[in-house]
Scaffold this active site. Structure first.
Site, short mmCIF file in Angstrom:
data_model
loop_
_atom_site.label_atom_id
_atom_site.label_comp_id
_atom_site.label_asym_id
_atom_site.label_seq_id
_atom_site.Cartn_x
_atom_site.Cartn_y
_atom_site.Cartn_z
N ASP A 1 0.89 -1.13 0.12
CA ASP A 1 -0.09 0.09 -0.22
C ASP A 1 0.81 1.41 -0.10
O ASP A 1 1.94 1.21 0.52
CB ASP A 1 -0.96 0.17 1.26
CG ASP A 1 -1.90 1.07 1.19
OD1 ASP A 1 -2.24 1.53 -0.02
OD2 ASP A 1 -2.72 1.17 2.05
N ASN B 1 -10.59 -3.27 -6.68
CA ASN B 1 -9.84 -2.22 -7.26
C ASN B 1 -10.11 -2.00 -8.60
O ASN B 1 -9.57 -0.89 -9.48
CB ASN B 1 -8.18 -2.67 -7.42
CG ASN B 1 -7.34 -2.55 -6.08
OD1 ASN B 1 -6.60 -3.47 -5.93
ND2 ASN B 1 -7.96 -1.48 -5.34
C1 FPP Z 1 -2.23 -0.01 -3.25
O1 FPP Z 1 -1.70 1.24 -3.20
C2 FPP Z 1 -1.64 -0.94 -4.48
C3 FPP Z 1 -2.31 -1.43 -5.40
C4 FPP Z 1 -3.70 -1.38 -5.40
C5 FPP Z 1 -1.61 -2.09 -6.56
C6 FPP Z 1 -0.23 -2.65 -6.18
C7 FPP Z 1 0.26 -3.15 -7.50
C8 FPP Z 1 1.65 -3.04 -7.60
C9 FPP Z 1 2.60 -2.85 -6.48
C10 FPP Z 1 2.18 -3.33 -8.84
C11 FPP Z 1 1.91 -4.83 -9.36
C12 FPP Z 1 2.92 -5.44 -10.14
C13 FPP Z 1 3.99 -6.48 -9.54
C14 FPP Z 1 4.90 -6.65 -10.54
C15 FPP Z 1 3.85 -6.72 -8.00
P1 FPP Z 1 -2.66 2.41 -3.44
O2 FPP Z 1 -2.54 2.67 -4.73
O3 FPP Z 1 -4.05 2.19 -2.84
O4 FPP Z 1 -1.94 3.60 -2.93
P2 FPP Z 1 -2.52 4.81 -1.88
O5 FPP Z 1 -3.47 4.44 -0.91
O6 FPP Z 1 -1.28 5.87 -1.50
O7 FPP Z 1 -3.25 5.39 -3.00
#
Ligand code: FPP
Length: 245
Positions: free
Chosen positions: A25, A73
């Site tokens: 996250d 998501n």
């Molecule tokens: C949450 O952070 C993250 C996600 C919903 C996506 C996670 C995906 C990746 C790290 C890339 C996937 C690819 C690989 C190779 C592992 P957020 O977007 O909710 O962050 P925020 O709360 O700061 O908005």
């Protein structure tokens, strides 16, 4: 935010938990802080994943489960969703190439049928070609939701009861685990959530019954090996009683 209240002992060698799970996250906030698009945060998050997966391998972690895309998501913009899917595709293409070098076994938890046919095929290939490896298993939670997983498990068991293959009386907690995506995988001892948020967000609801949660203030793209060390140290400071005394 003070999330750790005890000091880590100097030069302590701490064994790694067998199974670590991570809610990756903070990618969006990381990007926002830099005036970058959210997809740049996910790209940085994917890099961090590569690093931490490698580090887990060197630590002897047997299972690493990461929350890469939840059933919720899909509510994000088309641009963000396709950006994450592209990162996953690139990672899997790379992993397929490096398979013989890295010996990582891949599993996918979630309903893959909503992913593009190309990504579904890559997941299937990665799972199949890596099934011979046993060094470390990476479980990617993709279009995954803990409640959805439990409902699917209940339905699968109910249909067996309806067809007469088994009786409702046969169900135990252990047996129910066989109806989940995580069948055969031990429950995670440690679940890490960086970014300062302190909730489970529908991650491994069944499997986390006795997991130790470590919430950390660092955003996932900034998460480094030392942060994993710190989370493992914190895990070792916990007194795990499993409901006993
Ligand atoms: C949450 O952070 C993250 C996600 C919903 C996506 C996670 C995906 C990746 C790290 C890339 C996937 C690819 C690989 C190779 C592992 P957020 O977007 O909710 O962050 P925020 O709360 O700061 O908005």
């Amino acid at each position: 935010m003070a999330l750790f209240n005890k000091k880590k002992t100097e030069n302590e060698i701490l064994p790694s938990p067998k199974h670590i799970a991570i809610i990756m996250d903070g990618n969006g906030r990381w990007a926002k802080k830099r005036g970058l698009p959210r997809t740049a945060g996910h790209a940085a998050g994917a890099e961090t994943f590569r690093r931490i997966a490698n580090y887990c391998r060197t630590l002897g972690v047997e299972y690493l489960t990461v929350y890469a895309f939840s059933t919720e998501n899909w509510k994000r913009s088309e641009e963000e969703v396709s950006g994450i899917m592209k990162l996953l595709k690139n990672y899997l293409l790379e992993a397929l190439q490096d398979m013989e070098k890295n010996h990582v076994r891949f599993k996918f938890f979630g309903d893959l049928s909503r992913l593009s046919p190309e990504l579904q095929e890559l997941c299937r290939k990665a799972e199949m070609t890596s099934s011979q490896y046993h060094e470390v298993q990476v479980n990617f939670c993709l279009n995954y939701g803990g409640r959805d997983e439990i409902v699917r498990g209940v339905k699968a068991f109910a249909s067996k009861v309806a067809s007469g293959e088994c009786s409702a009386e046969d169900l135990t907690e252990e047996r129910f685990g066989d109806y989940l995506y995580s069948a055969g995988v031990p429950d995670p001892e440690l679940i890490i959530r960086p970014s300062g948020e302190m909730r489970t967000s529908n991650f491994l609801l069944w499997q986390s019954a006795y997991s130790e949660f470590v919430f950390m203030d660092v955003l996932w793209p900034d998460f480094r090996e030392k942060d994993l060390d710190e989370a493992i140290a914190e895990y070792h400071r916990r007194n795990r009683r499993f409901g006993g005394v």
